[in-house]
Design a protein around this motif. Structure first.
Motif, PDB file in Angstrom:
ATOM      1  N   GLY A  39      46.663  33.616 -24.522  1.00 41.36           N
ATOM      2  CA  GLY A  39      47.357  33.790 -25.786  1.00 41.36           C
ATOM      3  C   GLY A  39      47.996  32.518 -26.316  1.00 41.36           C
ATOM      4  N   GLY A  41      46.686  30.104 -27.856  1.00 39.78           N
ATOM      5  CA  GLY A  41      46.131  29.665 -29.140  1.00 39.78           C
ATOM      6  C   GLY A  41      44.886  28.802 -28.999  1.00 39.78           C
ATOM      7  N   LYS A  42      44.344  28.721 -27.801  1.00 40.59           N
ATOM      8  CA  LYS A  42      43.220  27.812 -27.535  1.00 40.59           C
ATOM      9  C   LYS A  42      41.964  28.213 -28.325  1.00 40.59           C
ATOM     10  CE  LYS A  42      43.316  28.787 -23.103  1.00 40.59           C
ATOM     11  NZ  LYS A  42      44.383  29.835 -23.115  1.00 40.59           N
ATOM     12  N   THR A  43      41.594  29.493 -28.239  1.00 43.32           N
ATOM     13  CA  THR A  43      40.393  29.936 -28.954  1.00 43.32           C
ATOM     14  C   THR A  43      40.617  29.882 -30.465  1.00 43.32           C
ATOM     15  OG1 THR A  43      39.656  31.298 -27.097  1.00 43.32           O
ATOM     16  CG2 THR A  43      38.781  31.879 -29.261  1.00 43.32           C
ATOM     17  N   THR A  44      41.827  30.207 -30.898  1.00 45.34           N
ATOM     18  CA  THR A  44      42.159  30.095 -32.326  1.00 45.34           C
ATOM     19  C   THR A  44      41.954  28.659 -32.806  1.00 45.34           C
ATOM     20  OG1 THR A  44      43.767  31.878 -32.119  1.00 45.34           O
ATOM     21  CG2 THR A  44      43.982  30.444 -34.046  1.00 45.34           C
ATOM     22  N   GLN A  85      33.633  32.171 -26.225  1.00 43.44           N
ATOM     23  CA  GLN A  85      34.164  32.729 -24.987  1.00 43.44           C
ATOM     24  C   GLN A  85      33.287  33.928 -24.606  1.00 43.44           C
ATOM     25  OE1 GLN A  85      38.297  33.470 -25.482  1.00 43.44           O
ATOM     26  NE2 GLN A  85      38.722  33.546 -23.294  1.00 43.44           N
ATOM     27  N   HIS A 203      40.111  27.527 -17.879  1.00 45.84           N
ATOM     28  CA  HIS A 203      41.187  28.162 -17.118  1.00 45.84           C
ATOM     29  C   HIS A 203      41.281  27.638 -15.694  1.00 45.84           C
ATOM     30  CE1 HIS A 203      43.545  31.087 -19.225  1.00 45.84           C
ATOM     31  NE2 HIS A 203      42.489  31.486 -19.910  1.00 45.84           N
TER      32      HIS A 203
HETATM   33  N1  LIG Z   1      41.676  37.534 -35.194  1.00 42.66           N
HETATM   34  C1  LIG Z   1      42.931  37.703 -34.759  1.00 42.66           C
HETATM   35  N2  LIG Z   1      43.765  38.618 -35.332  1.00 42.66           N
HETATM   36  C2  LIG Z   1      45.040  38.790 -34.920  1.00 42.66           C
HETATM   37  N3  LIG Z   1      45.594  38.075 -33.927  1.00 42.66           N
HETATM   38  C3  LIG Z   1      44.837  37.154 -33.314  1.00 42.66           C
HETATM   39  C4  LIG Z   1      43.474  36.925 -33.697  1.00 42.66           C
HETATM   40  N4  LIG Z   1      42.961  35.930 -32.905  1.00 42.66           N
HETATM   41  C5  LIG Z   1      43.964  35.566 -32.078  1.00 42.66           C
HETATM   42  N5  LIG Z   1      45.093  36.292 -32.311  1.00 42.66           N
HETATM   43  C6  LIG Z   1      46.388  36.146 -31.612  1.00 42.66           C
HETATM   44  O1  LIG Z   1      46.693  34.779 -31.584  1.00 42.66           O
HETATM   45  C7  LIG Z   1      47.258  34.416 -30.321  1.00 42.66           C
HETATM   46  C8  LIG Z   1      46.411  33.341 -29.680  1.00 42.66           C
HETATM   47  O2  LIG Z   1      45.152  33.907 -29.299  1.00 42.66           O
HETATM   48  P1  LIG Z   1      43.959  33.029 -28.710  1.00 42.66           P
HETATM   49  O3  LIG Z   1      42.800  33.916 -28.555  1.00 42.66           O
HETATM   50  O4  LIG Z   1      43.799  31.810 -29.541  1.00 42.66           O
HETATM   51  O5  LIG Z   1      44.549  32.617 -27.287  1.00 42.66           O
HETATM   52  P2  LIG Z   1      43.824  31.864 -26.062  1.00 42.66           P
HETATM   53  O6  LIG Z   1      44.693  30.709 -25.706  1.00 42.66           O
HETATM   54  O7  LIG Z   1      42.405  31.588 -26.392  1.00 42.66           O
HETATM   55  O8  LIG Z   1      43.926  32.969 -24.901  1.00 42.66           O
HETATM   56  P3  LIG Z   1      42.923  33.295 -23.678  1.00 42.66           P
HETATM   57  O9  LIG Z   1      43.259  32.288 -22.621  1.00 42.66           O
HETATM   58  O10 LIG Z   1      43.322  34.672 -23.262  1.00 42.66           O
HETATM   59  O11 LIG Z   1      41.513  33.207 -24.163  1.00 42.66           O
HETATM   60  C9  LIG Z   1      47.341  35.716 -29.526  1.00 42.66           C
HETATM   61  O12 LIG Z   1      48.633  36.251 -29.696  1.00 42.66           O
HETATM   62  C10 LIG Z   1      46.290  36.578 -30.157  1.00 42.66           C
HETATM   63  O13 LIG Z   1      46.589  37.942 -30.000  1.00 42.66           O
END
Ligand SMILES: Nc1ncnc2c1ncn2[C@@H]1O[C@H](COP(=O)(O)OP(=O)(O)OP(=O)(O)O)[C@@H](O)[C@H]1O
Ligand SMILES: [Mg+2]
Length: 246
Positions: A39, A41-44, A85, A203
């Motif tokens: 969570g 924000g990496k994938t975002t 992913q 990870h």
């Molecule tokens: N399309 C979306 N709609 C609503 N919230 C989102 C969306 N995409 C991501 N989020 C939220 O944004 C935050 C970051 O999510 P993200 O997927 O970027 O995390 P991450 O670092 O990739 O996590 P992980 O290690 O689990 O893959 C989280 O709180 C997630 O729920």
């Protein structure tokens, strides 16, 4: 000039601040690992870099060119390639057909196109060589949906690399791979020419520390730390978020 320039990127999802004022620069040829708890924000971040999501604010530049408002396909044409992913294969097509389409940077599954591609000997030779390198030759004729999950992940990476990208975004390339598959993927990533700049979410800390030139740490949407492997390994804040996130 930086291969990738990220300036003050923020992104909100209905009240959730997934990214807040993230800025960093990636040098040409660099291997930049992006780490951080679930969570973070990496994938975002990757979705914004690739053009799948728009940023709420901020700028992204690819080799000095502002790509903030370009759609994903235009970024791909400029040399930005990504994996997901969750794999993004054409599951009903064979492994070979997936590779042929990627080599053509094709975005159509229309059968006349595939028939033409299958007659292109030079392209077939290129696809065969790639499949051999990834030890997928024996599966060339199998539908992508019928190979193992680990093989699908590897095929996904192969497709992203097939276009000889300038910048390659890999989202957890070793996730879901068997113990035997991880070393092969690591070796292939290590062997990738330095004219490709790599950003990789990972990870597994051992994998991250092994492949990284520099590491960017995200935590709750913010950039917590950035540095070389030694600096990140010895950063008490980084240790703390990992111990605290279990
Ligand atoms: N399309 C979306 N709609 C609503 N919230 C989102 C969306 N995409 C991501 N989020 C939220 O944004 C935050 C970051 O999510 P993200 O997927 O970027 O995390 P991450 O670092 O990739 O996590 P992980 O290690 O689990 O893959 C989280 O709180 C997630 O729920
Ligand atoms: Mg993610």
């Amino acid at each position: 000039m930086s291969a990738l320039s990220v300036t003050d990127i923020s992104r909100n999802f209905e009240g959730v601040q997934a990214l807040a004022n993230v800025s960093f620069e990636v040098a040409p040829g660099e291997r930049r690992l992006i780490i951080g708890p679930n969570g973070a924000g990496k994938t975002t971040l990757f979705n914004i870099l690739a053009g799948s999501y728009a940023a709420s604010s901020g700028r992204v530049a690819l080799f000095g060119r502002d790509i903030t408002h370009l759609p994903a396909y235009a970024r791909a044409r400029l040399g930005l390639s990504r994996t997901f992913q969750i794999t993004n294969l054409f599951f009903r097509l064979t492994v070979l057909e997936n590779v042929l389409l990627a080599l053509q940077a094709g975005n159509t599954t229309a059968s006349p196109v595939l028939r033409l591609l299958r007659q292109d000997r030079a392209l077939l030779a290129q696809a065969d060589a790639l499949l051999a390198r990834w030890e997928l030759s024996e599966h060339a004729g199998h539908a992508a949906q019928d190979i193992s999950y680990g093989q699908q992940r590897q095929l996904d990476i192969l497709l992203a690399m097939a276009v000889a990208p300038k910048v390659l975004l890999l989202d957890e390339p070793t996730a879901g791979l068997s113990a035997a598959e991880v070393p092969r993927v690591k070796a292939i990533l290590r062997s990738l020419a330095r004219d490709t700049t790599v950003l990789m979410i990972e990870h597994d800390m051992d994998v991250a520390f092994e492949l990284a030139d520099r590491i960017t740490v995200l935590h709750q949407g913010r950039l917590l730390a950035e540095g070389n492997v030694e600096a990140i390994r010895n950063n008490p804040q980084v240790t703390e978020i990992y111990l605290g996130s279990d």
